[in-house]
Design a protein around this motif. Structure first.
Motif, PDB file in Angstrom:
ATOM      1  N   SER A 281       0.825  -1.206   0.000  1.00 51.10           N
ATOM      2  CA  SER A 281       0.000   0.000   0.000  1.00 51.10           C
ATOM      3  C   SER A 281       0.860   1.257   0.000  1.00 51.10           C
ATOM      4  O   SER A 281       0.598   2.214  -0.738  1.00 51.10           O
ATOM      5  N   ARG A 282       1.907   1.258   0.805  1.00 54.18           N
ATOM      6  CA  ARG A 282       2.783   2.430   0.879  1.00 54.18           C
ATOM      7  C   ARG A 282       3.583   2.621  -0.414  1.00 54.18           C
ATOM      8  O   ARG A 282       3.787   3.745  -0.875  1.00 54.18           O
ATOM      9  N   ILE A 283       4.063   1.518  -0.997  1.00 56.84           N
ATOM     10  CA  ILE A 283       4.801   1.614  -2.257  1.00 56.84           C
ATOM     11  C   ILE A 283       3.937   2.281  -3.326  1.00 56.84           C
ATOM     12  O   ILE A 283       4.398   3.150  -4.078  1.00 56.84           O
ATOM     13  N   ILE A 286       3.671   6.067  -2.594  1.00 52.96           N
ATOM     14  CA  ILE A 286       4.963   6.749  -2.740  1.00 52.96           C
ATOM     15  C   ILE A 286       5.366   6.859  -4.205  1.00 52.96           C
ATOM     16  O   ILE A 286       5.747   7.937  -4.682  1.00 52.96           O
ATOM     17  N   LEU A 287       5.264   5.765  -4.948  1.00 49.42           N
ATOM     18  CA  LEU A 287       5.682   5.805  -6.349  1.00 49.42           C
ATOM     19  C   LEU A 287       4.763   6.687  -7.189  1.00 49.42           C
ATOM     20  O   LEU A 287       5.228   7.383  -8.100  1.00 49.42           O
ATOM     21  N   ASP A 291       6.191   9.847  -9.187  1.00 47.52           N
ATOM     22  CA  ASP A 291       5.963   9.915 -10.629  1.00 47.52           C
ATOM     23  C   ASP A 291       5.313  11.252 -11.002  1.00 47.52           C
ATOM     24  O   ASP A 291       5.681  11.886 -11.995  1.00 47.52           O
ATOM     25  N   ARG A 292       4.355  11.680 -10.192  1.00 46.84           N
ATOM     26  CA  ARG A 292       3.685  12.971 -10.408  1.00 46.84           C
ATOM     27  C   ARG A 292       4.683  14.119 -10.268  1.00 46.84           C
ATOM     28  O   ARG A 292       4.647  15.088 -11.036  1.00 46.84           O
ATOM     29  N   PHE A 293       5.572  14.017  -9.290  1.00 46.17           N
ATOM     30  CA  PHE A 293       6.593  15.044  -9.077  1.00 46.17           C
ATOM     31  C   PHE A 293       7.459  15.215 -10.319  1.00 46.17           C
ATOM     32  O   PHE A 293       7.689  16.335 -10.793  1.00 46.17           O
TER      33      PHE A 293
END
Length: 330
Positions: A281-283, A286-287, A291-293
């Motif tokens: 769930s955290r991965i 975070i990803l 990716d948006r960044f």
């Protein structure tokens, strides 16, 4: 989501260590979310891509993931202009990172370090995973005290263990073990004392997975509480602090636990944070965020001043001058 290129010096036996195995476990989990490839950079391996070849092809729509602490500064220089993540295990390597490199930390201890060291970078917490094999099987425990010689202090190996051996059955692990979960399930107490080891290495205990795995298998744990171990170890509640005042006092406490044979209760809420469901769930979160960044920012246009040693000195001088000016106005 972009493809992730995980950079490793190599994967053969000479690179085997806890950090490599933890990274390989993370890679297997990430594969369930987005495309992944392992890229080596110190040695070529027949079934792996090699960094020189990858950079020569000028990859597009990929994110590099660096993790090998001592190599990170050189790798970051080589990867300038490419989206890059630092997967931070240990801390205190001495380098700083620019704000265009998100930092994913395996412990809150490491997260706090990078929160101060690189305050303008994106920071995330992604603990290491406890594999499902590490559970209490409620079998007979024929080993009173288990200890792994690697990373153990001189105190543990030269003072405590020799004294304990005259009172109970002690097993010392000297090398690689295929199934630690089996050994943990056969043991009543697990000893871990890594503070001395990491002090000589000059970096921190990034996570310290074995004490947590031992707890999950029903062992009572006597451990140091340095660095990443402080994330989950709570002396007096879910573990015992080792090297407490004197050898005699340690022996007394350990033998009491051996005789009681009582596992730590109510661990499931603690262990849930490190189980696969929560990690996955955290991965995902975070990803997606990273990716948006990389979609939205120009990596060359941060307008934030680095908190370098020089910058800190300037801020201290400015504060001192303001204090002097206030006193002169009185």
């Amino acid at each position: 989501m972009r493809k992730l290129l995980f950079l490793l010096p190599g994967t053969t036996q000479k690179f085997h260590c806890g950090g490599l195995f933890a990274e390989l476990k993370t890679i297997e989990l990430v594969k369930q979310i987005c495309p992944v490839e392992i890229v080596t950079y110190r040695q070529r391996e027949p079934d792996k891509a090699y960094l020189d070849d990858i950079l020569a092809s000028k990859p597009q729509d990929a994110i590099f993931v660096v993790s090998w602490g001592f190599d990170v500064p050189k790798l970051v220089t080589r990867l300038r202009g490419y989206p890059t993540i630092y997967h931070a295990h240990s801390a205190e390597y001495g380098f700083r990172l620019p704000p265009q490199i998100p930092i994913v930390c395996v412990s809150r201890n490491t997260l706090g370090y990078w929160g101060q060291r690189s305050p303008h970078a994106l920071l995330y917490y992604l603990p290491n995973q406890i594999s499902d094999e590490f559970v209490n099987r409620h079998t007979d425990r024929s080993i009173d005290v288990l200890v792994h010689s690697r990373k153990s202090s001189d105190y543990l190996l030269k003072q405590l263990i020799p004294t304990l051996q005259s009172h109970c059955k002690v097993e010392i692990i000297e090398g690689f073990v295929n199934s630690l979960s089996e050994l943990f399930n056969r043991s009543r107490v697990y000893l871990y004392d890594s503070a001395e080891y990491w002090a000589t290495q000059g970096v921190t205990e990034g996570f310290g997975l074995q004490p947590l795995e031992a707890m999950a298998c029903g062992c009572q744990v006597f451990s140091s509480v340095n660095h990443g171990l402080s994330d989950y170890l709570d002396p007096g509640f879910n573990c015992h602090k080792i090297a407490g005042f004197s050898t005699d006092y340690d022996v007394e406490r350990i033998l009491e636990v051996v005789k009681s044979s009582a596992p730590v209760n109510n661990l499931e809420s603690l262990l849930a944070e490190y189980r696969t469901a929560n990690i996955m769930s955290r991965i995902q979160v975070i990803l997606s965020d990273i990716d948006r960044f990389f979609d939205r920012v120009n990596l060359d246009r941060s307008d934030m001043l680095d908190l370098s040693d020089r910058r800190v000195s300037q801020l201290r001088l400015s504060k001192a001058l303001k204090s002097i000016q206030k006193k002169l106005k009185r």
